[in-house]
Design a protein around this motif. Structure first.
Motif, PDB file in Angstrom:
ATOM      1  N   GLU A   1      -3.977 -11.419 -21.711  1.00 44.86           N
ATOM      2  CA  GLU A   1      -2.901 -11.580 -20.722  1.00 44.86           C
ATOM      3  C   GLU A   1      -3.482 -11.681 -19.310  1.00 44.86           C
ATOM      4  O   GLU A   1      -4.568 -11.180 -19.048  1.00 44.86           O
ATOM      5  CB  GLU A   1      -1.981 -10.346 -20.751  1.00 44.86           C
ATOM      6  CG  GLU A   1      -0.893 -10.417 -21.792  1.00 44.86           C
ATOM      7  CD  GLU A   1      -0.172  -9.067 -21.910  1.00 44.86           C
ATOM      8  OE1 GLU A   1      -0.004  -8.389 -20.873  1.00 44.86           O
ATOM      9  OE2 GLU A   1       0.198  -8.709 -23.051  1.00 44.86           O
ATOM     10  N   HIS A   2      -2.709 -12.301 -18.428  1.00 44.06           N
ATOM     11  CA  HIS A   2      -3.144 -12.368 -17.032  1.00 44.06           C
ATOM     12  C   HIS A   2      -2.634 -11.148 -16.271  1.00 44.06           C
ATOM     13  O   HIS A   2      -1.459 -10.826 -16.345  1.00 44.06           O
ATOM     14  CB  HIS A   2      -2.609 -13.650 -16.377  1.00 44.06           C
ATOM     15  CG  HIS A   2      -3.307 -14.870 -16.921  1.00 44.06           C
ATOM     16  ND1 HIS A   2      -3.113 -16.134 -16.408  1.00 44.06           N
ATOM     17  CD2 HIS A   2      -4.194 -15.008 -17.939  1.00 44.06           C
ATOM     18  CE1 HIS A   2      -3.844 -16.993 -17.093  1.00 44.06           C
ATOM     19  NE2 HIS A   2      -4.513 -16.329 -18.035  1.00 44.06           N
ATOM     20  N   VAL A   3      -3.539 -10.481 -15.549  1.00 46.22           N
ATOM     21  CA  VAL A   3      -3.084  -9.347 -14.720  1.00 46.22           C
ATOM     22  C   VAL A   3      -3.370  -9.660 -13.254  1.00 46.22           C
ATOM     23  O   VAL A   3      -4.418 -10.231 -12.933  1.00 46.22           O
ATOM     24  CB  VAL A   3      -3.757  -8.009 -15.124  1.00 46.22           C
ATOM     25  CG1 VAL A   3      -3.203  -7.468 -16.417  1.00 46.22           C
ATOM     26  CG2 VAL A   3      -5.263  -8.151 -15.229  1.00 46.22           C
ATOM     27  N   PRO A   4      -2.425  -9.310 -12.395  1.00 43.60           N
ATOM     28  CA  PRO A   4      -2.608  -9.616 -10.974  1.00 43.60           C
ATOM     29  C   PRO A   4      -3.723  -8.766 -10.353  1.00 43.60           C
ATOM     30  O   PRO A   4      -3.942  -7.633 -10.759  1.00 43.60           O
ATOM     31  CB  PRO A   4      -1.262  -9.257 -10.360  1.00 43.60           C
ATOM     32  CG  PRO A   4      -0.657  -8.258 -11.281  1.00 43.60           C
ATOM     33  CD  PRO A   4      -1.152  -8.601 -12.659  1.00 43.60           C
ATOM     34  N   VAL A   5      -4.410  -9.317  -9.350  1.00 50.33           N
ATOM     35  CA  VAL A   5      -5.469  -8.585  -8.640  1.00 50.33           C
ATOM     36  C   VAL A   5      -4.954  -8.199  -7.251  1.00 50.33           C
ATOM     37  O   VAL A   5      -4.466  -9.058  -6.509  1.00 50.33           O
ATOM     38  CB  VAL A   5      -6.742  -9.442  -8.507  1.00 50.33           C
ATOM     39  CG1 VAL A   5      -7.829  -8.684  -7.742  1.00 50.33           C
ATOM     40  CG2 VAL A   5      -7.247  -9.860  -9.883  1.00 50.33           C
ATOM     41  N   TYR A   6      -5.043  -6.926  -6.927  1.00 54.01           N
ATOM     42  CA  TYR A   6      -4.573  -6.398  -5.646  1.00 54.01           C
ATOM     43  C   TYR A   6      -5.749  -5.861  -4.834  1.00 54.01           C
ATOM     44  O   TYR A   6      -6.843  -5.653  -5.356  1.00 54.01           O
ATOM     45  CB  TYR A   6      -3.596  -5.227  -5.879  1.00 54.01           C
ATOM     46  CG  TYR A   6      -2.185  -5.667  -6.179  1.00 54.01           C
ATOM     47  CD1 TYR A   6      -1.854  -6.275  -7.389  1.00 54.01           C
ATOM     48  CD2 TYR A   6      -1.170  -5.469  -5.235  1.00 54.01           C
ATOM     49  CE1 TYR A   6      -0.550  -6.673  -7.666  1.00 54.01           C
ATOM     50  CE2 TYR A   6       0.131  -5.866  -5.504  1.00 54.01           C
ATOM     51  CZ  TYR A   6       0.435  -6.471  -6.713  1.00 54.01           C
ATOM     52  OH  TYR A   6       1.722  -6.857  -6.971  1.00 54.01           O
ATOM     53  N   VAL A   7      -5.464  -5.599  -3.562  1.00 52.40           N
ATOM     54  CA  VAL A   7      -6.374  -4.771  -2.793  1.00 52.40           C
ATOM     55  C   VAL A   7      -5.599  -3.498  -2.440  1.00 52.40           C
ATOM     56  O   VAL A   7      -4.414  -3.569  -2.114  1.00 52.40           O
ATOM     57  CB  VAL A   7      -6.896  -5.484  -1.520  1.00 52.40           C
ATOM     58  CG1 VAL A   7      -5.772  -5.966  -0.630  1.00 52.40           C
ATOM     59  CG2 VAL A   7      -7.819  -4.556  -0.717  1.00 52.40           C
ATOM     60  N   GLY A   8      -6.273  -2.345  -2.553  1.00 53.54           N
ATOM     61  CA  GLY A   8      -5.581  -1.092  -2.235  1.00 53.54           C
ATOM     62  C   GLY A   8      -6.574  -0.106  -1.643  1.00 53.54           C
ATOM     63  O   GLY A   8      -7.717  -0.029  -2.102  1.00 53.54           O
ATOM     64  N   ASP A   9      -6.143   0.614  -0.611  1.00 55.75           N
ATOM     65  CA  ASP A   9      -7.147   1.432   0.077  1.00 55.75           C
ATOM     66  C   ASP A   9      -7.432   2.757  -0.619  1.00 55.75           C
ATOM     67  O   ASP A   9      -8.328   3.491  -0.204  1.00 55.75           O
ATOM     68  CB  ASP A   9      -6.816   1.622   1.558  1.00 55.75           C
ATOM     69  CG  ASP A   9      -5.525   2.373   1.779  1.00 55.75           C
ATOM     70  OD1 ASP A   9      -4.928   2.842   0.788  1.00 55.75           O
ATOM     71  OD2 ASP A   9      -5.129   2.488   2.955  1.00 55.75           O
ATOM     72  N   TYR A  10      -6.717   3.070  -1.684  1.00 60.65           N
ATOM     73  CA  TYR A  10      -7.096   4.288  -2.408  1.00 60.65           C
ATOM     74  C   TYR A  10      -8.328   4.051  -3.276  1.00 60.65           C
ATOM     75  O   TYR A  10      -8.909   4.997  -3.809  1.00 60.65           O
ATOM     76  CB  TYR A  10      -5.934   4.845  -3.231  1.00 60.65           C
ATOM     77  CG  TYR A  10      -5.579   4.082  -4.499  1.00 60.65           C
ATOM     78  CD1 TYR A  10      -4.876   2.884  -4.445  1.00 60.65           C
ATOM     79  CD2 TYR A  10      -5.931   4.581  -5.760  1.00 60.65           C
ATOM     80  CE1 TYR A  10      -4.534   2.200  -5.607  1.00 60.65           C
ATOM     81  CE2 TYR A  10      -5.586   3.904  -6.930  1.00 60.65           C
ATOM     82  CZ  TYR A  10      -4.889   2.711  -6.843  1.00 60.65           C
ATOM     83  OH  TYR A  10      -4.550   2.036  -7.989  1.00 60.65           O
ATOM     84  N   VAL A  11      -8.718   2.796  -3.391  1.00 67.43           N
ATOM     85  CA  VAL A  11      -9.943   2.488  -4.119  1.00 67.43           C
ATOM     86  C   VAL A  11     -11.094   2.475  -3.106  1.00 67.43           C
ATOM     87  O   VAL A  11     -11.023   1.827  -2.070  1.00 67.43           O
ATOM     88  CB  VAL A  11      -9.844   1.141  -4.850  1.00 67.43           C
ATOM     89  CG1 VAL A  11     -11.114   0.891  -5.660  1.00 67.43           C
ATOM     90  CG2 VAL A  11      -8.617   1.136  -5.758  1.00 67.43           C
ATOM     91  N   ILE A  12     -12.139   3.256  -3.433  1.00 73.01           N
ATOM     92  CA  ILE A  12     -13.247   3.470  -2.507  1.00 73.01           C
ATOM     93  C   ILE A  12     -14.355   2.469  -2.829  1.00 73.01           C
ATOM     94  O   ILE A  12     -14.754   2.319  -3.985  1.00 73.01           O
ATOM     95  CB  ILE A  12     -13.778   4.916  -2.659  1.00 73.01           C
ATOM     96  CG1 ILE A  12     -12.653   5.931  -2.420  1.00 73.01           C
ATOM     97  CG2 ILE A  12     -14.958   5.183  -1.741  1.00 73.01           C
ATOM     98  CD1 ILE A  12     -11.969   5.825  -1.071  1.00 73.01           C
ATOM     99  N   GLY A  13     -14.850   1.809  -1.798  1.00 75.49           N
ATOM    100  CA  GLY A  13     -15.828   0.747  -2.003  1.00 75.49           C
ATOM    101  C   GLY A  13     -17.130   1.228  -2.613  1.00 75.49           C
ATOM    102  O   GLY A  13     -17.781   0.520  -3.375  1.00 75.49           O
ATOM    103  N   SER A  14     -17.515   2.463  -2.280  1.00 70.04           N
ATOM    104  CA  SER A  14     -18.851   2.902  -2.666  1.00 70.04           C
ATOM    105  C   SER A  14     -18.862   3.693  -3.972  1.00 70.04           C
ATOM    106  O   SER A  14     -19.900   4.185  -4.376  1.00 70.04           O
ATOM    107  CB  SER A  14     -19.449   3.759  -1.559  1.00 70.04           C
ATOM    108  OG  SER A  14     -18.566   4.833  -1.293  1.00 70.04           O
ATOM    109  N   TYR A  15     -17.714   3.839  -4.607  1.00 70.09           N
ATOM    110  CA  TYR A  15     -17.715   4.595  -5.861  1.00 70.09           C
ATOM    111  C   TYR A  15     -17.568   3.653  -7.048  1.00 70.09           C
ATOM    112  O   TYR A  15     -16.788   2.692  -6.992  1.00 70.09           O
ATOM    113  CB  TYR A  15     -16.581   5.627  -5.885  1.00 70.09           C
ATOM    114  CG  TYR A  15     -16.654   6.536  -7.105  1.00 70.09           C
ATOM    115  CD1 TYR A  15     -17.694   7.438  -7.235  1.00 70.09           C
ATOM    116  CD2 TYR A  15     -15.715   6.454  -8.125  1.00 70.09           C
ATOM    117  CE1 TYR A  15     -17.805   8.258  -8.353  1.00 70.09           C
ATOM    118  CE2 TYR A  15     -15.802   7.273  -9.253  1.00 70.09           C
ATOM    119  CZ  TYR A  15     -16.859   8.173  -9.357  1.00 70.09           C
ATOM    120  OH  TYR A  15     -16.959   8.971 -10.477  1.00 70.09           O
ATOM    121  N   GLY A  16     -18.288   3.935  -8.113  1.00 67.41           N
ATOM    122  CA  GLY A  16     -18.180   3.112  -9.320  1.00 67.41           C
ATOM    123  C   GLY A  16     -18.510   1.677  -8.996  1.00 67.41           C
ATOM    124  O   GLY A  16     -19.574   1.383  -8.432  1.00 67.41           O
TER     125      GLY A  16
END
Ligand code: ANZ
Length: 831
Positions: free
Chosen positions: A325-340
Motif C-alpha cells: 500500500e502507499h503511505v503518505p510521507v510527512y515531516v514532524g518535529d517530534y522526530v529527532i534528526g540525530s536519533y535512529g
C-alpha cells in the motif's frame, strides 16, 4: 617538631594557632607525598579537580574531606596512596572574566589558582603537590593534543557539517551532554540549532562497550549507573525500508516495535532529514520549508516533550514493505534528526506520540493489537496483546509477531534487526580562545591534516597585548593555517587522572608502566551532576586507552562516590542567591577540623545537606572537649612507643577499654573503606570519645593508665582521619618523642582481646544513689565477687573507705541476660 609544640602547652583548644603549625610541619616532613616505589599495594584516591574560579566553596570542602579521609586511612593501613590536586583551568568562565576585566585569560587563571591554593591550604588536605597539574599549561595540553592525534589515528576523529547546539550567550557550540533541559550548562541560555562544521570524536564506536561496562560498576551508586544507562540508551529494534513511489531509493525507519508494521498509516521524517526537500511535491515545498524553519528554532527537549505532535505532508508517498500500500510521507518535529535514522513509521493505534500526530494531521488510526479479556480497548493501546488486522500475523502474541515480521522483511532485503544508542558522537569544537588548540591544519586545497606529533604543542595564539575576545589566526610550522577552534574542556578532564601518575614526564603523557601500577582509580569523588557528561567522556577515554594499550582496564573508576550538594535555606548555595557560606570564614572562626568533621557527619554524603550553623558549632564544641580531656593527660616518656601493647599488663578493665577501641577502629574502617558511610564513621569517633570520657576517672589508677593511654592513642588515629590537626597536635603533645601520628600504622586488631572483652562488662558502682566508680567484671560474676570488686574500687578512689564507711546493703542490678549492670551500695559513715 616537638619544639614547635612548646607554645601549645596552653590548655585552650586554639585551632587558629594549632592548624597552621601542623600544616607547616606536614609540609616539611612530606607525609602527604607518594612514597617511592616499594612492595606495598597502591591506592589511588582522587577528588574531581576543581575549576579555578578563585573561590573555593563548601562543595570542594565536602569532596576533598571525603577523599582525604580515604587517603589518610589508606596510608595508615599500609597502602602507597596517591591523592593529588590539579586545576581544570581552561574554559569559558575564565575567558568571559578575561573579556570583562580586560586581562589575559592565562593571567586571570594563574591568579585564581593562587587564590584557591590558599583557600584549600588552610583546610589541611594531604595532597601530593609535587604532582600538581594545570590543564591550561603547555606541558599538559600538548598531551591533550597528543591524545587527540591518537584518536585521529584510530579513526575516531572526524569533521562534519551537522546540526549543533549553539549557545547564543557564550557564543559557542555545546555537546549534547552540556545541554540541560534545553539550556546551556554554563550560561543557562536557551540553546539554538545551527548547521556548522565541527570536529567530532566518535564515542559511539564504544557505545556497546560502554553499555556492557555498566554491569561491572559494582562500586558505583545505583543512581550514577542509571544516569549512565539512560544517557547511553541502548535500544534493540529494527531498521525497515520503505521504497519511494516515483523516486529513487527508500526511506529507512528505526522501530523498536516492528510487530506494529501492519498498523502504519504514515512515515514521518525529522525536519533535519537530508532527503526532505527533494521529496516534496512542488505544491508542498513552501509549507514544508516554513514548517522546518519554525521547528529548527525549538530545542530538542522541547520537541521531544511535546504533547501534541505537529507536522505537515510532503506530498510524497512510500510503499508498505508487506502490503504494498502507499503511505503518505510527512515531516514532524517530534522526530529527532540525530536519533535512529531520523525517520519513523507512524503507528497511531499503538503509540502515544503517533496518536497525537495522527489526530492533529487527520491521519487514519488503525488497531493491530487486541487487548486481552477485560482490558480497556481504547486507542492508543500501548500494552502487549494479541495481533489482529495483521493478515498472516493475526493471533500471534507480540514477541512472536515481531520476530516473524523482521524475518519476513530480512528475507525480502527490506529490514534487519539493529541496535540503536541514544549516545551521540562528541562534538568537541569550541569557537573560543581559552582551550587546548585543536592540532589540525588546513592546506591550500582546503584539506585538513593532523599536525605532526613532533610539532606539539600547538601553542595558544595569545597576543601580548590582549584584546578581549579576539581570535588570532595561527600558522603551523609548515606555514599552514591552524584550526582556530579550541577543544571542549571536557577533553582535558577525560584524561587528567593519568597525568597525575607521571606529571613531569616530558617524553610521554605517562608511562604505561605507571598506569599498570595505579589504574584504575580506587576512589573517585565528585558531584552527581557529573555522572553523565564528565563520567561518559572519562569512561570513553579509558576504553579507548585500553584499546591502544595505555591503561590496564577498560573501566577507569572502581568506586565512584557521588556526593550531594550543601544547601542553605533549601537552595544550592550560589553567589547570585546570596546564600553562600565561605569556607575560609568558617575556618577562621571554628577551625578547619570542625568544618571538615561537620560536612561529613549526620547524614549520608550522597544526600543533599542543609547547612546548619548550630551543627557546626557543636562540632567545634566536641573538639574543644576532646582537647580539654586528652590535652590534660601527662605526656609519655622517651622510651615509650604509644603503639606498643603489652597484653600481659592488661587487667579486665584494660581489656574492656582496648577492646572498645578496637571495635570502634574496625567500624570506622569498614564505614570509610567499604560502606561509603562517612557519617557512621564520624559517629564512631563520638562513641569512642564518650567511652574515654567515662573511663577517665578509672584511668588515674596506675594499673589502668597504661591501657587508657593505648586506647587514647588509637582513638586519635580515628579522629585524625577527619580532623588531622587536632589529632596530630594531641598526639605530639602526649607523645613528644614519637613524631607525627601520620607516620604511624593502623593497629593490628587483636581479636583475642575483643573476645576476652566479650566476657567482660563495665558495671557502675553507686553509693547511696550517687555514681562513684566503674568496674570491669566478668559477665558471670557472682554477687559476692561483684561486692568485692566494688569495695576495692571505692577503696582505690578514697583511701580507707572501708574503715570510714559501713556498707549495710548491696543491691545488684542485672541485664535480662544476667550480666551485671550496677552495684548499688547503701552505706553510712563510721564516725
Ligand atoms: C513504530 C512504533 C510503534 C514505535 C509503536 C513505538 C511504538 P526507543 O525505545 O527509545 O529506541 N523513534 C525512532 N526514531 C525516532 C526519532 N528519530 N525521533 C523520535 N522518535 C523516534 O524508541 C524507539 C521508538 O521511537 C521507535 O519505535 C519509533 O517509534 C520512535 F507502537 O516505531 B516506534
Amino acid at each position: 617538631m616537638s619544639d614547635a609544640l612548646n607554645d601549645d602547652q596552653t590548655d585552650e583548644y586554639a585551632p587558629g594557632k594549632l592548624e597552621p603549625r601542623m600544616q607547616q610541619a606536614w609540609l616539611q616532613t612530606g607525609v602527604d607525598r607518594v612514597p617511592v616505589r616499594d612492595s606495598r599495594p597502591t591506592r589511588y584516591v582522587l577528588g574531581m579537580f576543581p575549576y579555578p574560579s578563585g573561590k573555593a566553596h563548601l562543595g570542594h570542602v565536602l569532596v576533598y574531606t571525603i577523599s582525604d579521609s580515604i587517603a589518610r586511612l589508606g596510608r595508615y593501613k599500609g597502602y602507597r596512596v596517591l591523592h593529588p590536586l590539579g586545576w581544570d583551568a581552561f574554559g569559558l568562565p575564565a575567558e568571559n572574566a578575561a573579556i570583562q576585566n580586560n586581562v589575559r585569560p592565562d593571567t586571570w587563571t594563574a591568579l585564581n589558582v593562587q587564590r584557591m591554593h590558599e583557600q584549600l591550604r588552610v583546610l589541611g588536605y594531604s595532597f601530593d603537590l609535587d604532582r600538581e597539574i594545570n590543564s591550561s599549561s603547555p606541558d599538559f595540553y600538548r598531551w591533550t593534543q597528543f591524545l587527540f592525534l591518537k584518536l585521529y589515528e584510530a579513526g575516531l576523529v572526524y569533521r562534519s557539517e551537522s546540526w549543533v547546539n549553539w549557545d547564543p550567550v557564550d557564543k559557542t557550540v555545546l555537546a549534547n551532554e552540556q545541554v540541560i533541559d534545553g539550556k546551556g550548562w554554563r550560561s543557562g541560555a536557551t540553546i539554538e540549532r545551527r548547521l556548522m562544521a565541527q570536529w567530532y570524536i566518535r564515542i559511539t564506536a564504544f557505545a556497546e562497550d560502554l553499555w556492557r561496562g555498566l554491569d561491572h560498576l559494582h562500586g558505583w551508586s545505583e543512581r550514577a549507573v542509571s544516569a549512565q544507562r539512560n544517557w547511553i540508551g541502548r535500544s534493540e529494534g529494527a531498521n525497515i525500508q520503505f521504497k519511494l513511489v516515483g523516486a529513487e531509493g527508500s526511506i529507512q525507519v528505526f522501530t523498536s516495535r516492528a510487530e506494529t508494521l501492519m498498523g502504519v498509516t504514515a512515515l514521518v521524517l525529522s525536519p533535519e532529514h537530508p532527503r526532505l526537500e527533494e521529496l516534496c511535491s512542488p505544491e508542498r515545498v513552501a509549507s514544508v520549508r516554513e514548517y522546518v524553519k519554525q521547528a529548527l528554532l525549538k530545542a530538542e527537549v522541547e520537541r521531544q516533550a511535546m504533547e501534541a505532535a505537529s507536522g505537515v505532508a510532503t506530498g510524497a508517498h512510500a510503499i508498505h514493505p508487506i502490503t504494498g500500500e502507499h503511505v503518505p510521507v510527512y515531516v514532524g518535529d517530534y522526530v529527532i534528526g540525530s536519533y535512529g535514522t531520523g525517520a519513523v513509521m507512524c503507528v497511531p493505534g499503538h503509540d502515544t506520540r503517533d496518536f497525537a500526530f495522527a489526530t492533529s494531521t487527520s491521519l487514519p488510526i488503525k488497531r493491530v493489537i487486541a487487548g486481552r479479556d477485560g482490558e480497556s480497548d481504547d486507542l492508543p493501546f500501548v500494552t502487549p496483546g494479541i495481533m489482529c488486522n495483521s493478515g498472516k500475523y493475526d493471533g500471534l502474541d507480540v514477541p512472536a509477531a515481531r520476530e516473524a515480521i523482521v524475518a519476513d522483511l530480512s528475507a525480502k532485503g527490506l529490514g534487519k534487526q539493529t541496535v540503536n544508542f541514544r549516545l551521540r558522537d562528541w562534538s568537541i569544537s569550541r569557537q573560543r580562545i581559552w582551550g587546548a588548540p585543536i592540532p589540525m591544519e588546513l592546506d591550500e586545497r582546503g584539506q585538513w591534516h593532523p599536525v605532526p606529533y613532533a610539532d606539539l604543542p600547538v601553542l595558544l595564539p595569545l597576543r601580548e597585548e590582549y584584546k578581549p575576545g579576539e581570535r588570532v589566526q595561527a600558522r603551523s610550522a609548515s606555514g599552514r593555517a591552524l584550526e582556530a577552534d579550541t577543544m571542549d574542556t571536557f577533553m582535558c578532564s577525560a584524561w587528567y587522572a593519568w597525568r597525575f601518575l607521571d606529571a613531569r614526564n616530558d617524553k610521554q603523557p605517562w608511562s604505561p608502566e605507571l598506569a599498570n601500577e595505579w589504574m584504575p582509580l580506587d576512589y573517585y569523588v565528585g558531584g552527581l551532576e557529573h555522572a553523565t557528561q564528565h563520567m561518559i567522556y572519562f569512561r570513553f577515554m579509558a576504553h579507548f586507552l585500553h584499546s591502544i594499550g595505555l591503561t590496564p582496564t577498560k573501566e577507569p573508576v572502581r568506586n565512584f562516590l557521588d556526593n550531594g550538594l550543601i544547601r542553605l535555606g533549601g537552595h544550592k548555595m550560589s553567589k547570585s542567591r546570596g546564600n553562600v557560606v565561605a569556607p575560609e570564614e568558617v575556618v577562621q572562626q571554628f577551625g578547619a577540623d570542625a568544618l571538615r568533621l561537620y560536612v561529613v557527619s549526620d547524614a549520608p554524603f550522597e544526600r543533599d545537606k542543609e547547612w546548619d550553623d548550630e551543627g557546626l558549632k557543636s562540632k567545634h564544641k566536641f573538639l574543644r572537649s576532646i582537647w580539654a580531656l586528652l590535652g590534660a593527660l601527662p605526656p609519655s616518656g622517651a622510651g615509650m612507643d604509644p603503639d606498643f601493647l603489652d597484653k600481659g599488663r592488661l587487667d579486665d578493665w584494660g581489656i574492656a577499654i582496648v577492646a572498645q577501641a578496637y571495635r570502634a577502629l574496625q567500624e570506622l574502617d569498614l564505614a570509610v573503606d567499604k560502606l561509603r558511610s562517612f557519617h557512621v564513621a564520624v559517629a564512631q569517633v563520638h562513641t569512642m570519645f564518650s567511652v574515654l570520657s567515662k573511663a577517665k576517672g578509672e584511668a588515674a589508677d596506675p594499673a589502668h593508665a597504661y591501657a587508657f593511654s593505648y586506647a587514647v592513642a588509637q582513638f586519635l588515629k580515628m579522629l585524625s582521619v577527619f580532623c588531622p590537626h587536632i589529632a596530630d597536635g594531641l598526639w605530639q603533645r602526649l607523645h613528644p618523642h614519637a613524631g607525627s601520628i601520620f607516620t604511624r600504622r593502623w593497629p593490628e586488631i587483636d581479636h583475642d582481646i575483643i573476645q576476652a572483652a566479650e566476657a567482660v562488662v563495665m558495671v557502675g558502682v553507686t553509693v547511696n544513689g550517687k555514681r562513684r566508680a566503674e568496674i570491669a567484671a566478668n559477665r558471670k560474676a557472682t554477687d559476692v565477687a561483684l561486692q568485692e570488686l566494688a569495695l576495692a574500687a571505692l577503696e582505690e578512689r578514697t583511701a580507707n573507705w572501708r574503715q570510714t564507711n559501713s556498707a549495710s546493703r548491696f543491691v545488684i542490678v542485672r541485664e535480662s541476660s544476667g550480666a551485671p549492670k550496677v552495684v548499688n551500695i547503701v552505706a553510712s559513715s563510721v564516725s
